[in-house]
Design an enzyme around this catalytic site. Structure first.
Site, PDB file in Angstrom:
ATOM      1  N   GLU A  83       0.810  -1.300  -0.138  1.00 29.88           N
ATOM      2  CA  GLU A  83      -0.073   0.002  -0.061  1.00 29.88           C
ATOM      3  C   GLU A  83       0.980   1.222   0.087  1.00 29.88           C
ATOM      4  O   GLU A  83       0.507   2.393   0.742  1.00 29.88           O
ATOM      5  CB  GLU A  83      -0.848   0.089   1.107  1.00 29.88           C
ATOM      6  CG  GLU A  83      -1.797  -1.155   1.318  1.00 29.88           C
ATOM      7  CD  GLU A  83      -2.778  -1.244   2.502  1.00 29.88           C
ATOM      8  OE1 GLU A  83      -2.856   0.073   3.219  1.00 29.88           O
ATOM      9  OE2 GLU A  83      -3.229  -2.285   2.779  1.00 29.88           O
ATOM     10  N   LEU A  84       2.223   1.096  -0.703  1.00 28.92           N
ATOM     11  CA  LEU A  84       3.150   2.440  -0.698  1.00 28.92           C
ATOM     12  C   LEU A  84       2.394   3.701  -0.915  1.00 28.92           C
ATOM     13  O   LEU A  84       1.661   3.932  -2.115  1.00 28.92           O
ATOM     14  CB  LEU A  84       4.099   2.001  -1.487  1.00 28.92           C
ATOM     15  CG  LEU A  84       5.360   2.907  -1.552  1.00 28.92           C
ATOM     16  CD1 LEU A  84       6.022   3.176  -0.327  1.00 28.92           C
ATOM     17  CD2 LEU A  84       6.270   2.566  -2.738  1.00 28.92           C
TER      18      LEU A  84
END
Ligand code: 9MR
EC number: 3.2.1.8
Length: 408
Positions: free
Chosen positions: A258-259
């Site tokens: 989920e950068l």
């Protein structure tokens, strides 16, 4: 690092020696499975977003931002609803994109019938089993991976929830077992935030991998959500150590799931954008360094659509494309590092000997009596850049965007 030589050669032939190839193509050519993005249902009406997100060369993998969460998929006991989830999974399939499926057992976005129910061990086990069997069964064969559980406090203890209250630490094995039975081919992940630095929470995740395995159940990976902050992000070497700890604990793979890397205050400066690019570069380089790191997913790709300003007011601009869909320096750095990995050339300004990644123009630059020279893939221009602007012979300085020009 395993390089897919045929793919790299094909890309090279199509795109030439530069980085006109896109993120997913470059990631795959560098031996990764995907470079992807999350998307939420409401965003699918944004035509500008679709121009980028439907392109599997750029984004080879999609994660539904919300649609597969318990609150939407089983809002009342035994009533399953997959409209929102299917909208995203159908979108990904139509574009030829892999799917990471998200998420099964989480204290948040849980319908109140689950969180407020009066459960015994048996009844809650049955509720979990039914939910997972139904949802994972519905998506069977479609999900490369499932985020099965996230449940850790910052100190590595288990977060208080209906699951831990009733089932203690046994709900991990219950959930992973149910997911494995419902789709034996999906990779099953423990997924959480703040798993990107060494410490109590990272040790907790490694402990969960061992716990599930010692119960004889299948767990494949640890997902590091990686909601990071510009200038405070972990170094390449820290990220490598962290990923290695999960592999050592028994995970066969890891991923950045989920950068995003937000500015703690806005507006950002041009130096801030360069720092954000370095921070994205550290994540990219670290993933390339660890063979078991299968891919990187950004949590949305444009600052036009991000969860951050709503949750952390005053912060934001966390993604590699700005609000107007222009590529930021972060995009250039990610693509340059991936491109360098595919060709085997050193990434711009990185060195594997450093304990932290400092992506500056300096290591890519040599200064001789005749003047300076920037190596292939190094930065040679852009707003706020004051380094050498002369590219080494065989390459020319090409503008990627207002902030970043590169020797290609
Ligand atoms: O992107 C999601 C946002 O739209 C929701 O409002 C939010 C609710 O908690 O969840 C966001 O996604 C989260 C993800 O499912 C799990 N990790 C943290 C993400 C950002 O909050």
């Amino acid at each position: 690092m395993h390089i897919n030589a045929a793919l790299a050669a094909a890309l090279f032939a199509v795109a030439g020696p530069g980085v006109s190839a896109q993120l997913n193509q470059l990631a795959q050519a560098a031996g990764k499975k995907y470079f992807g993005s999350a998307v939420d249902n409401s965003e699918l009406s944004d035509q500008q977003l679709l121009k980028f997100l439907t392109n599997k060369n750029e984004f080879g993998q999609i994660t539904p931002g919300n649609g597969q969460k318990w609150q939407y998929t089983e809002p009342s006991r035994g009533q399953f609803s997959y409209g929102s989830g299917d909208q995203i999974t159908d979108f990904g399939k139509k574009n030829g994109q892999m799917l990471r499926c998200h998420t099964l057992v989480w204290h948040s976005q849980l319908p109140s019938w689950v969180s407020n129910g009066q459960w015994s061990r048996d009844t809650l086990t049955s509720v979990i089993n039914t939910h997972i069997a139904n949802e994972v069964g519905h998506y069977k064969g479609q999900c490369y991976a499932w985020d099965v559980v996230n449940a850790l406090n910052e100190d590595g203890s288990y977060r208080q929830s209906v699951f831990s209250d009733v089932l203690g630490d046994t709900f991990f094995a219950i959930a992973f077992d149910a997911a494995a039975k419902a789709d034996p081919n999906a990779k099953l992940y423990y997924n959480d935030y703040n798993l990107e630095t060494l410490g109590a929470k990272q040790q907790g995740a490694a402990r969960i991998v061992k716990l599930v395995k010692s119960a004889g159940k299948k767990i494949d990976g640890v997902g590091m959500q990686a909601h990071l902050i510009v200038g405070q992000s972990p170094s390449q070497s820290t990220l490598k150590s962290v990923m290695q700890s999960y592999i050592d604990a028994g995970a066969t793979e890891v991923a950045f799931t989920e950068l995003d890397i937000r500015f703690p205050s806005l507006p950002e400066s041009s130096q801030g954008l360069e720092q954000q690019a370095k921070d994205y570069g550290a994540v990219t380089s670290a993933c390339l360094d660890i063979e078991g790191c299968v891919g990187i997913t950004i949590w949305g790709f444009t600052d036009a659509h991000s969860w951050i300003p709503g949750t952390f007011p005053g912060t934001g601009d966390a993604l590699p494309f700005d609000k107007n869909y222009n590529k930021k320096p972060a995009y250039s750095t990610i693509s340059s590092i991936l491109a360098a990995a595919r060709t085997g050339a050193p990434a711009p300004g990185t060195t594997t000997l450093q304990t932290s990644t400092v992506l500056t123009s300096a290591p890519a630059t040599t200064t001789t009596a005749a003047g300076c020279s920037v190596a292939m893939y190094g930065q040679c221009g852009g707003q706020g850049y004051s380094g050498c602007k002369v590219c080494a012979s065989g390459s020319a300085c090409k503008v990627s965007n207002d902030w970043y020009s590169q020797c290609l």
